[in-house]
Design a protein around this motif. Sequence first.
Motif, PDB file in Angstrom:
ATOM      1  N   ALA A  28      -6.235 -12.775  -3.274  1.00 45.25           N
ATOM      2  CA  ALA A  28      -6.414 -11.418  -3.391  1.00 45.25           C
ATOM      3  C   ALA A  28      -7.519 -10.890  -2.835  1.00 45.25           C
ATOM      4  CB  ALA A  28      -6.596 -11.075  -4.908  1.00 45.25           C
ATOM      5  N   SER A  29      -8.425 -11.608  -2.346  1.00 45.84           N
ATOM      6  CA  SER A  29      -9.755 -11.197  -1.547  1.00 45.84           C
ATOM      7  C   SER A  29      -9.479 -10.538  -0.119  1.00 45.84           C
ATOM      8  CB  SER A  29     -10.863 -12.493  -1.375  1.00 45.84           C
ATOM      9  OG  SER A  29     -10.360 -13.528  -0.836  1.00 45.84           O
ATOM     10  N   LEU A  30      -8.077 -11.119   0.165  1.00 42.06           N
ATOM     11  CA  LEU A  30      -7.632 -10.411   1.495  1.00 42.06           C
ATOM     12  C   LEU A  30      -7.653  -8.913   1.364  1.00 42.06           C
ATOM     13  CD1 LEU A  30      -4.431 -12.652   2.132  1.00 42.06           C
ATOM     14  CD2 LEU A  30      -6.322 -12.478   3.604  1.00 42.06           C
ATOM     15  N   VAL A  31      -7.693  -8.541   0.053  1.00 42.59           N
ATOM     16  CA  VAL A  31      -7.481  -6.964   0.198  1.00 42.59           C
ATOM     17  C   VAL A  31      -9.082  -6.301   0.414  1.00 42.59           C
ATOM     18  CG1 VAL A  31      -7.357  -4.981  -1.610  1.00 42.59           C
ATOM     19  CG2 VAL A  31      -5.713  -7.015  -1.801  1.00 42.59           C
ATOM     20  N   GLU A  38      -9.766 -14.588   3.661  1.00 40.66           N
ATOM     21  CA  GLU A  38     -10.182 -14.702   2.400  1.00 40.66           C
ATOM     22  C   GLU A  38     -11.701 -14.841   2.275  1.00 40.66           C
ATOM     23  OE1 GLU A  38      -7.858 -18.153   1.653  1.00 40.66           O
ATOM     24  OE2 GLU A  38      -6.224 -17.068   2.651  1.00 40.66           O
ATOM     25  N   SER A  39     -12.208 -14.435   1.288  1.00 45.40           N
ATOM     26  CA  SER A  39     -13.629 -14.455   0.735  1.00 45.40           C
ATOM     27  C   SER A  39     -14.039 -15.740   1.015  1.00 45.40           C
ATOM     28  CB  SER A  39     -13.968 -13.925  -0.503  1.00 45.40           C
ATOM     29  OG  SER A  39     -15.304 -14.374  -1.030  1.00 45.40           O
ATOM     30  N   ALA A  40     -15.211 -15.943   1.708  1.00 44.93           N
ATOM     31  CA  ALA A  40     -15.920 -17.616   1.870  1.00 44.93           C
ATOM     32  C   ALA A  40     -16.412 -17.990   0.545  1.00 44.93           C
ATOM     33  CB  ALA A  40     -16.794 -17.566   2.917  1.00 44.93           C
ATOM     34  N   THR A  41     -16.496 -17.149  -0.210  1.00 47.95           N
ATOM     35  CA  THR A  41     -17.299 -17.293  -1.421  1.00 47.95           C
ATOM     36  C   THR A  41     -16.164 -17.901  -2.446  1.00 47.95           C
ATOM     37  OG1 THR A  41     -19.042 -15.653  -1.309  1.00 47.95           O
ATOM     38  CG2 THR A  41     -18.784 -16.500  -3.484  1.00 47.95           C
ATOM     39  N   ILE A 308       0.933 -10.494  -2.166  1.00 44.07           N
ATOM     40  CA  ILE A 308      -0.591 -10.076  -1.908  1.00 44.07           C
ATOM     41  C   ILE A 308      -0.416  -9.588  -0.239  1.00 44.07           C
ATOM     42  CG2 ILE A 308      -3.023 -10.872  -1.479  1.00 44.07           C
ATOM     43  CD1 ILE A 308      -2.572 -12.404  -4.210  1.00 44.07           C
ATOM     44  N   GLU A 309       0.249 -10.807   0.530  1.00 42.61           N
ATOM     45  CA  GLU A 309       0.096 -10.475   1.999  1.00 42.61           C
ATOM     46  C   GLU A 309       0.826  -9.143   2.396  1.00 42.61           C
ATOM     47  OE1 GLU A 309       1.227 -12.926   6.258  1.00 42.61           O
ATOM     48  OE2 GLU A 309       2.130 -13.723   4.228  1.00 42.61           O
ATOM     49  N   TYR A 310       2.247  -9.311   1.991  1.00 43.05           N
ATOM     50  CA  TYR A 310       3.108  -7.973   2.216  1.00 43.05           C
ATOM     51  C   TYR A 310       2.786  -6.679   1.396  1.00 43.05           C
ATOM     52  CZ  TYR A 310       5.888 -11.229   5.137  1.00 43.05           C
ATOM     53  OH  TYR A 310       6.081 -12.311   6.141  1.00 43.05           O
ATOM     54  N   GLY A 311       2.296  -6.954   0.256  1.00 47.57           N
ATOM     55  CA  GLY A 311       1.796  -5.833  -0.651  1.00 47.57           C
ATOM     56  C   GLY A 311       0.430  -5.190  -0.102  1.00 47.57           C
TER      57      GLY A 311
END
Length: 376
Positions: A28-31, A38-41, A308-311
């Motif tokens: 979800a960090s893609l958002v 994505e978030s490295a954390t 998540i990707e397409y949304g």
Amino acid sequence: MALGRSSRLPSLSGLRFVAAAAVVAQHASLVWTHGHGESATLLRLGFAAVTFFFLLSGFLLTWAWRPGQPVPVFWRRRVARILPTHLVTLLIGVLLLAATGRAVPLWAWLPNALLVQTWSPGFDLLDPGVNGVSWSLCCDLLFYLLFPVIARRAAAIRSAHLWAWAAAAVAAAVLIPVVLTAARPGSGGPSFGLGVTLRQIWLCYTFPPARLPEFLFGVVLARLVREGRLDGVRTWHGAAAFALLYPLDQLSPLLFGVAAITVLPLGALIVGAANADRLGRPSRLAHPAAERLGALSLTLYLSHYLVIEYGDALLDPYGTADGLRPLLYTAVLVAGSLAAAWLLHALVEEPSVRALNEPRRRTAPVTLPDRPKETS
């Protein structure tokens, strides 16, 4: 052998959902990065969740295994659990690619459909095909194929030698990144980023044999728990150990964050939850709601990335969301992922398990009634 007071382990089902939620959070960090990665954390959190699933798979399969269980029946039940949902989400991924005007070449989906894609040294975690998260099922498939042999060998281990086998499994999980860091395969070739090559991350993270130590550690832990050798371990012990080691995990070289640092605390977490159920200790993870959410873990795992990707591409096509909008979009996409998981569980996973696991009934021979004798 101390079997404990309960053979059901609902707390582990609740933990399964927690691990699936960690993977969802990572993706979800893609958002928040506007689709640029994505978030490295949170990346290490996703790594830990995968390690948890592999440990849990070895633990639960060993816990449920009974001597004399027919191997074909075992294989059929495992295939019924994962394959239909995998194929449905793969088909959805192909249709989404086609709907967005992108090509769907055979090489992108056929190895994925057969769950053999991560056996190839050309597997690229950054461009994994149609439904990238299904890579871990390649490892699961290897575990299932080998498990009947592993179960028999594990049952033959003398009780006094179990600790040595557990230590060997953990040592193997640590040794893999040590060897790959020293040898540095793929140097000079494509880079994964974060200081490692694509060949290194493939050999350490997605190559199925490399994940066998975690699975085997789960197998040995199940024997230790069943024999009452770890009764003193509680869930909070594993949670506290993970919380203490996670900062070290964040600071360590990437390959060591795959499993080497977290395998022990996650093993303790599984043992503590299993002990809570066996010994009648109170556990919020055993709440019926947590258990029901745990039942969605597979379908949530296999569907969430597509949602998540397409949304995200639909909600924020230009990557300009700011202020509270990323938070709102994240909430919408997580809710959508849970809805998709519930639908897949109700319409695909459960019906498939019932249909493929029903014992085959032999049809009784049909006896025709005698023809009445003709009278003259």
